[in-house]
Design an enzyme around this catalytic site. Structure first.
Site, PDB file in Angstrom:
ATOM      1  N   ARG A 290      -4.655  18.753  46.507  1.00  0.00           N
ATOM      2  CA  ARG A 290      -4.210  18.231  47.687  1.00  0.00           C
ATOM      3  C   ARG A 290      -5.328  18.113  48.658  1.00  0.00           C
ATOM      4  NH1 ARG A 290      -2.289  23.076  46.321  1.00  0.00           N
ATOM      5  NH2 ARG A 290      -2.506  24.899  47.820  1.00  0.00           N
TER       6      ARG A 290
ATOM      7  N   HIS B 259       9.374  40.884  43.390  1.00  0.00           N
ATOM      8  CA  HIS B 259      10.703  41.527  43.144  1.00  0.00           C
ATOM      9  C   HIS B 259      10.719  41.932  41.682  1.00  0.00           C
ATOM     10  CE1 HIS B 259      11.444  37.195  41.992  1.00  0.00           C
ATOM     11  NE2 HIS B 259      12.435  37.673  41.243  1.00  0.00           N
TER      12      HIS B 259
ATOM     13  N   HIS C 185       0.506  24.558  34.804  1.00  0.00           N
ATOM     14  CA  HIS C 185       0.599  24.016  36.134  1.00  0.00           C
ATOM     15  C   HIS C 185      -0.652  23.755  36.788  1.00  0.00           C
ATOM     16  CE1 HIS C 185       0.582  24.822  40.711  1.00  0.00           C
ATOM     17  NE2 HIS C 185       1.811  23.849  40.421  1.00  0.00           N
TER      18      HIS C 185
END
Length: 329
Positions: free
Chosen positions: A125, A194, A121
């Site tokens: 920006r 989590h 990935h």
């Protein structure tokens, strides 16, 4: 983030904040990355869609599917112009809430077919906030962000070292403290609370970069973007022909579930795209084509699957035994 070393030649990049040069660079970067991935795949090519957006914006998503190497890859360019920043962009900058803005970015994801080729990935920006929705309106703030990270299914030390060595090289011209800081930032950002585990072996990540000046910050973003292909392509070439069977494929699809969980629950870029009510197909192009969840799956102790968690999903200094070359500071 530590201060960046200023450019020796400020004329190498525009010193006055402007999106024109950034947009031009990102469009070219998208072309170069797509060309490299297409060449590496050798069987499939990218489908391109072009959508004009309000106030001169542009969306140019490109998606490759069912290739020989990549089951799916998406490399998207986006130029957004809007009268109001969405919550995902102002969570860390509440003082800018309600501001008009422009944002340009390239975001990419690869989902290889072979479980021994890691998922990758990258994103670079630039945001520019104005006092009003007009090209000549005063600029209230600007900043850059981005990085790249690697998510192996089956880990290899030499891949991890190469990936982080290239990340260090991207940061080196801007100061010796930059890579360690951005490596740590990446480890913290790409983390699933989590699950109590990182998404992968990390890389570099930064956001809200607006120092020491526009020219240097833009040059740093370009260095990150330019180093993605040299970081990833040699790893793909090493692993693409590795033998695998049903066991490895099942584990790959299971681990892809973690990727989906992170992107839909925690990723700021996904939230930004959905909050802007942009084209959902483009926003969710990062998701894998196939994935599975298995109830309470546990790896066998000592197995290659257990090694992923025991060695590679534990943040570590992959370059501890690989000191920077002389002059690479």
């Amino acid at each position: 983030m530590p201060p960046l070393r200023a450019l020796a030649d400020p004329a190498a990049a525009p010193g006055t904040p402007t999106l024109d040069a950034v947009r031009s660079y990102l469009l070219t970067l998208q072309d170069r990355i797509c060309a490299a991935l297409t060449e590496e795949d050798g069987a499939a090519s990218f489908r391109e869609d072009v959508f004009e957006r309000p106030h001169g914006g542009l969306s140019r998503p490109r998606v490759l599917e069912e290739g020989a190497v990549f089951e799916k890859a998406a490399v998207n360019f986006s130029h957004t112009v809007s009268a109001r920043l969405p919550p995902a962009a102002t969570r860390r900058r509440p003082d800018l809430t309600g501001g008009a803005f422009e944002a340009v970015s390239v975001s990419l994801i690869t989902h290889p077919r072979n479980p021994y080729v890691p998922t990758s990935h990258a994103n670079v920006r630039c945001f520019m906030v104005r006092e009003a929705l007009a090209p000549d309106a005063p600029i209230a703030s600007w900043w850059f962000g981005g990085g790249f990270d690697l998510t192996p299914i089956y880990g290899f030390d030499d891949d991890a070292v190469h990936w982080h060595r290239t990340a260090r090289a991207a940061c080196a011209p801007f100061g010796d403290a930059v890579y360690p800081a951005l490596k740590t930032w990446c480890d913290h950002y790409f983390y699933l609370p989590h699950r109590r585990e990182p998404r992968g072996i990390g890389g570099v990540f930064f956001d809200d970069l607006e120092q020491p000046d526009f020219a240097t910050a833009f040059a740093f973003m370009r260095s990150i973007g330019d180093h993605y292909v040299p970081a990833y392509r040699p790893i793909v070439a090493r692993r693409r022909d590795h033998d695998y069977g049903e066991r490895e494929r099942r584990f790959q699809l299971y681990r892809r579930g973690r990727y989906v969980e992170f992107n839909l629950v925690y990723d700021r870029g996904t939230r930004f795209g959905l909050q802007m009510a942009t084209r959902v197909e483009s926003v969710l192009a990062s998701l894998p084509p196939l994935v599975r969840w298995i109830y309470d799956w546990q790896a066998e102790p000592g197995s290659p699957e257990a090694a992923l968690h025991d060695r590679y999903l534990t943040p570590r200094d992959w370059l501890a035994d690989d000191p920077a070359p002389a002059g690479d500071d």
